[in-house]
Scaffold this motif. Structure first.
Motif, PDB file in Angstrom:
ATOM      1  N   ALA A 293      39.656  36.051  44.542  1.00 22.74           N
ATOM      2  CA  ALA A 293      40.462  36.872  45.453  1.00 22.74           C
ATOM      3  C   ALA A 293      41.493  37.659  44.654  1.00 22.74           C
ATOM      4  CB  ALA A 293      41.167  35.994  46.482  1.00 22.74           C
ATOM      5  N   HIS A 294      41.727  38.883  45.120  1.00 24.59           N
ATOM      6  CA  HIS A 294      42.786  39.733  44.567  1.00 24.59           C
ATOM      7  C   HIS A 294      43.949  39.678  45.558  1.00 24.59           C
ATOM      8  CE1 HIS A 294      39.854  41.393  41.747  1.00 24.59           C
ATOM      9  NE2 HIS A 294      39.031  41.468  42.765  1.00 24.59           N
TER      10      HIS A 294
ATOM     11  N   ARG B 130      42.774  42.883  50.507  1.00 27.15           N
ATOM     12  CA  ARG B 130      43.533  42.017  49.588  1.00 27.15           C
ATOM     13  C   ARG B 130      43.614  40.603  50.153  1.00 27.15           C
ATOM     14  NH1 ARG B 130      49.096  44.787  48.876  1.00 27.15           N
ATOM     15  NH2 ARG B 130      47.796  46.632  49.108  1.00 27.15           N
ATOM     16  N   GLY B 131      43.516  39.650  49.250  1.00 29.31           N
ATOM     17  CA  GLY B 131      43.686  38.261  49.649  1.00 29.31           C
ATOM     18  C   GLY B 131      42.433  37.571  50.141  1.00 29.31           C
ATOM     19  N   VAL B 132      41.386  38.336  50.413  1.00 35.87           N
ATOM     20  CA  VAL B 132      40.158  37.736  50.953  1.00 35.87           C
ATOM     21  C   VAL B 132      39.275  37.214  49.814  1.00 35.87           C
ATOM     22  CG1 VAL B 132      37.997  38.202  52.174  1.00 35.87           C
ATOM     23  CG2 VAL B 132      40.153  39.099  53.068  1.00 35.87           C
TER      24      VAL B 132
ATOM     25  N   ARG C   8      42.928  34.371  41.847  1.00 31.96           N
ATOM     26  CA  ARG C   8      42.432  33.040  42.209  1.00 31.96           C
ATOM     27  C   ARG C   8      40.922  33.079  42.088  1.00 31.96           C
ATOM     28  NH1 ARG C   8      42.984  32.413  47.663  1.00 31.96           N
ATOM     29  NH2 ARG C   8      43.716  34.542  48.037  1.00 31.96           N
ATOM     30  N   HIS C   9      40.350  32.095  41.427  1.00 27.02           N
ATOM     31  CA  HIS C   9      38.893  32.116  41.273  1.00 27.02           C
ATOM     32  C   HIS C   9      38.369  30.723  40.937  1.00 27.02           C
ATOM     33  CE1 HIS C   9      39.554  31.916  36.912  1.00 27.02           C
ATOM     34  NE2 HIS C   9      40.446  32.870  37.066  1.00 27.02           N
ATOM     35  N   ASP C  10      37.104  30.519  41.277  1.00 25.53           N
ATOM     36  CA  ASP C  10      36.410  29.319  40.818  1.00 25.53           C
ATOM     37  C   ASP C  10      36.241  29.422  39.293  1.00 25.53           C
ATOM     38  OD1 ASP C  10      36.266  28.462  43.408  1.00 25.53           O
ATOM     39  OD2 ASP C  10      34.095  28.766  43.640  1.00 25.53           O
ATOM     40  N   GLU C  11      35.726  28.368  38.716  1.00 31.61           N
ATOM     41  CA  GLU C  11      35.487  28.385  37.269  1.00 31.61           C
ATOM     42  C   GLU C  11      34.561  29.560  36.930  1.00 31.61           C
ATOM     43  OE1 GLU C  11      33.939  25.383  33.708  1.00 31.61           O
ATOM     44  OE2 GLU C  11      34.138  24.677  35.764  1.00 31.61           O
TER      45      GLU C  11
ATOM     46  N   VAL D 169      29.732  35.937  33.605  1.00 29.54           N
ATOM     47  CA  VAL D 169      30.710  36.831  34.251  1.00 29.54           C
ATOM     48  C   VAL D 169      31.823  37.159  33.255  1.00 29.54           C
ATOM     49  CG1 VAL D 169      32.509  36.956  36.024  1.00 29.54           C
ATOM     50  CG2 VAL D 169      30.252  36.042  36.601  1.00 29.54           C
ATOM     51  N   ASP D 170      32.096  38.450  33.099  1.00 32.46           N
ATOM     52  CA  ASP D 170      33.120  38.914  32.170  1.00 32.46           C
ATOM     53  C   ASP D 170      34.460  39.015  32.919  1.00 32.46           C
ATOM     54  OD1 ASP D 170      34.440  40.032  30.027  1.00 32.46           O
ATOM     55  OD2 ASP D 170      33.524  42.019  30.250  1.00 32.46           O
ATOM     56  N   ALA D 171      35.418  38.164  32.540  1.00 29.59           N
ATOM     57  CA  ALA D 171      36.758  38.244  33.140  1.00 29.59           C
ATOM     58  C   ALA D 171      37.525  39.318  32.366  1.00 29.59           C
ATOM     59  CB  ALA D 171      37.464  36.896  33.043  1.00 29.59           C
TER      60      ALA D 171
END
Lengths: 131, 131
Positions: free
Chosen positions: B45-46, B87-89, B115-118, B123-125
């Motif tokens: 989520a952003h 935002r926030g979703v 906020r994110h799972d592992e 996936v490129d952060a």
């Protein structure tokens, strides 16, 4: 903000007016707008914002006065091309054979900017219409 | 900001990495990013920005936890469709058969949000790479 995806082809099919942007969705305080265009827009400049163009169909041309002493040039955007007109740069979009375009700009941005030549009857001076 | 138009097909041909957005151009303090995607991204989520998606090729799916008590649903975007994740979703993009997408978001926005799972290895952060 639409809770469902919007297909741009279907959105474009909902109106015919030329040079009259429709707001497809918003991103924070920005609009995503689409427009059908043909012939010439008007020379104008946005003093406070850049303006993003993506060509969805057809070919868009953008005349720019960004050279030394305001010298003019023209960029040509085929379908699938993007271009950003920097803030303050006088520009005039045109599409001799017609085009459909997507724009990204702050909500409230006028289609003819803060400075413009006399607006001809075929150009809609607007901050964007609801789809 | 590129003084010449950029053809998105040519820009996409310049890289192969999946889930690794490239910055095509900027609009004020926003990025226009493109990415090739296949398989699943990560739930994230952003918190401070909406995120805009346009499907350039293929089909994108976006799982969303925007229902009552975080109930999940999924939206499906065919080629030429747009969607904004508010935002926030919490959301997780995926593309079982692969897709190419365009995104608008503020410069500096992380591809995995606040906020994110592992984050899985595929996936490129990132806040976006130069094209």
């Amino acid at each position: 903000m639409n809770p469902e995806p919007t297909e741009l082809a279907a959105a474009l099919a909902r109106f015919d007016q030329l040079w009259s942007p429709r707001i497809v969705t918003t991103v924070n305080d920005y609009d995503v707008r689409i427009a059908k265009v043909a012939g010439e827009h008007v020379w104008h400049a946005h003093d406070h914002t850049d303006e993003f163009f993506l060509v969805l169909d057809g070919e868009l041309r953008i005349a720019l006065r960004d050279g030394t002493d305001g010298a003019e040039r023209e960029v040509v955007l085929p379908r699938g091309a993007v271009f950003v007109v920097p803030r303050g740069v006088e520009h005039r979009p045109s599409a001799p054979d017609g085009a459909s375009i997507l724009m990204f700009e702050p909500s409230g941005t006028s289609s003819v900017g803060e400075r413009h030549d006399e607006v001809p009857g075929h150009v809609d001076a607007t901050t964007g219409h609801r789809l």
